[in-house]
Design a protein around this motif. Structure first.
Motif, short mmCIF file in Angstrom:
data_model
loop_
_atom_site.label_atom_id
_atom_site.label_comp_id
_atom_site.label_asym_id
_atom_site.label_seq_id
_atom_site.Cartn_x
_atom_site.Cartn_y
_atom_site.Cartn_z
N THR A 43 0.83 -1.21 0.00
CA THR A 43 0.00 0.00 0.00
C THR A 43 0.86 1.26 0.00
N GLY A 44 0.50 2.20 -0.85
CA GLY A 44 1.04 3.55 -0.76
C GLY A 44 -0.02 4.44 -0.13
N GLU A 61 -2.57 -6.02 -5.16
CA GLU A 61 -2.24 -7.43 -5.00
C GLU A 61 -0.84 -7.64 -5.59
N GLU A 62 -0.12 -8.63 -5.06
CA GLU A 62 1.26 -8.87 -5.52
C GLU A 62 1.33 -9.06 -7.03
N ARG A 121 1.20 -9.24 4.00
CA ARG A 121 -0.17 -9.74 3.97
C ARG A 121 -0.95 -9.20 5.17
N ASN A 122 -2.19 -8.81 4.93
CA ASN A 122 -3.10 -8.33 5.98
C ASN A 122 -2.54 -7.15 6.77
N GLY A 143 -4.46 -9.07 -12.22
CA GLY A 143 -4.62 -8.81 -10.80
C GLY A 143 -5.36 -7.51 -10.51
N ASP A 144 -5.69 -7.35 -9.24
CA ASP A 144 -6.56 -6.25 -8.82
C ASP A 144 -5.82 -5.30 -7.88
N PHE A 145 -6.40 -4.12 -7.73
CA PHE A 145 -5.92 -3.19 -6.71
C PHE A 145 -7.10 -2.33 -6.24
N THR A 146 -6.90 -1.66 -5.13
CA THR A 146 -7.98 -0.88 -4.51
C THR A 146 -7.45 0.47 -4.07
#
Lengths: 153, 124
Positions: A43-44, A61-62, A121-122, A143-146
């Motif tokens: 996360t940034g 995600e990685e 992770r987490n 892959g995804d990101f949020t």
């Protein structure tokens, strides 16, 4: 939360990823996030001050960030390391800058701090205000990101 | 465009220095020097002759704007091309950079073509 504060970050995220990493990005439906656990591996996060105070974060995600940074560097990245963390910081910085440009055109001027990066992770994301955490999920072909946007009430 | 010149790339993010180096190498520049903030850049400028400065704005210790002002106040570098490459695209930032004597300005995110076009203009 005022949607006019959210949309510039969505637009900026799409523009930055497409321009710097040649990745086609599609945004999902925003939702109210109720906890501090990151939806991904790195996360940034960056603080904003101005017409409102808040933070934005971008969590990848990685698989997603390895593909993004591989495209940015023109070489294959295979593990989460300091190079990836640095790239996430710079991507966060660019998303912030691009969004602030759009917000300024709407008469809302913000200043940004230098971003920090958290991995694992987490891991937890700490937004430094008590406002609602609006999360916007994005998907790429790899892959995804949020992103999360949180402004004081 | 003379690609034999010595270029100083200043950015606190190694990622951005790497991307800019890749673009400059593709254009044909080979003589590249890096610094991770304005203070380190100024030390390099005192120790060797640099022909082109490409700098970020928002950096710890010394910002790109502060570096630009020091560069323009020096006899050696007052006419050296200085390209600001930054996420700080708000109007006031652009005005401040122009007033301080920036040669040109590229907003992040950028394409390789945008960098190449700006360099063509300032190195004519």
């Amino acid at each position: 939360m005022n949607v006019t504060l959210i949309n510039p970050f969505i637009n900026a995220t799409i523009h930055v990823l497409e321009t710097m990493a040649f990745v086609t990005v599609s945004a999902g439906k925003p939702y109210l996030k109720k906890n501090n656990v990151a939806v991904g591996d790195v996360t940034g996060i960056l603080g904003l001050t101005g017409v409102a105070n808040g933070t934005i974060s971008v969590t990848f995600e990685e698989k997603c960030i390895l593909n993004v940074v591989s495209n940015m560097f023109g070489e294959t990245m295979t593990e989460l390391n300091h190079e990836i963390a640095d790239a996430v910081g710079e991507l966060t910085n660019m998303i912030s800058g691009q969004a602030r440009r759009e917000l300024e055109e709407a008469g809302k001027v913000f200043k940004a701090a230098i971003p920090s990066v958290v991995t694992g992770r987490n891991h937890s994301i700490t937004h430094h205000t008590d406002g609602p955490q609006i999360a916007i999920p994005f998907s790429t072909g790899n892959g995804d990101f949020t992103i999360e946007v949180c402004f004081e009430r | 465009m003379d690609t034999s010149i010595k270029v100083l790339i200043v950015d606190d993010f190694a990622t951005m220095r790497r991307i800019l180096k890749n673009i400059l190498k593709q254009i044909g520049f080979k003589n590249l020097v890096e610094a991770d903030d304005g203070t380190s850049a100024w030390e390099i400028l005192q120790g060797q002759t640099i022909d082109l400065i490409i700098s970020d704005w928002n950096m710890p210790k010394m910002t790109g704007l502060e570096l630009l002002k020091k560069v323009r106040a020096s006899d050696q570098y007052k006419r050296t091309p200085f390209l600001m490459v930054t996420a700080e695209a708000q109007k006031q930032n652009v005005i401040e950079a122009v007033q301080a004597g920036v040669s040109n300005y590229v907003v992040k995110p950028f394409t390789a073509e945008a960098i190449s076009d700006k360099l063509e203009k300032i190195l004519k």
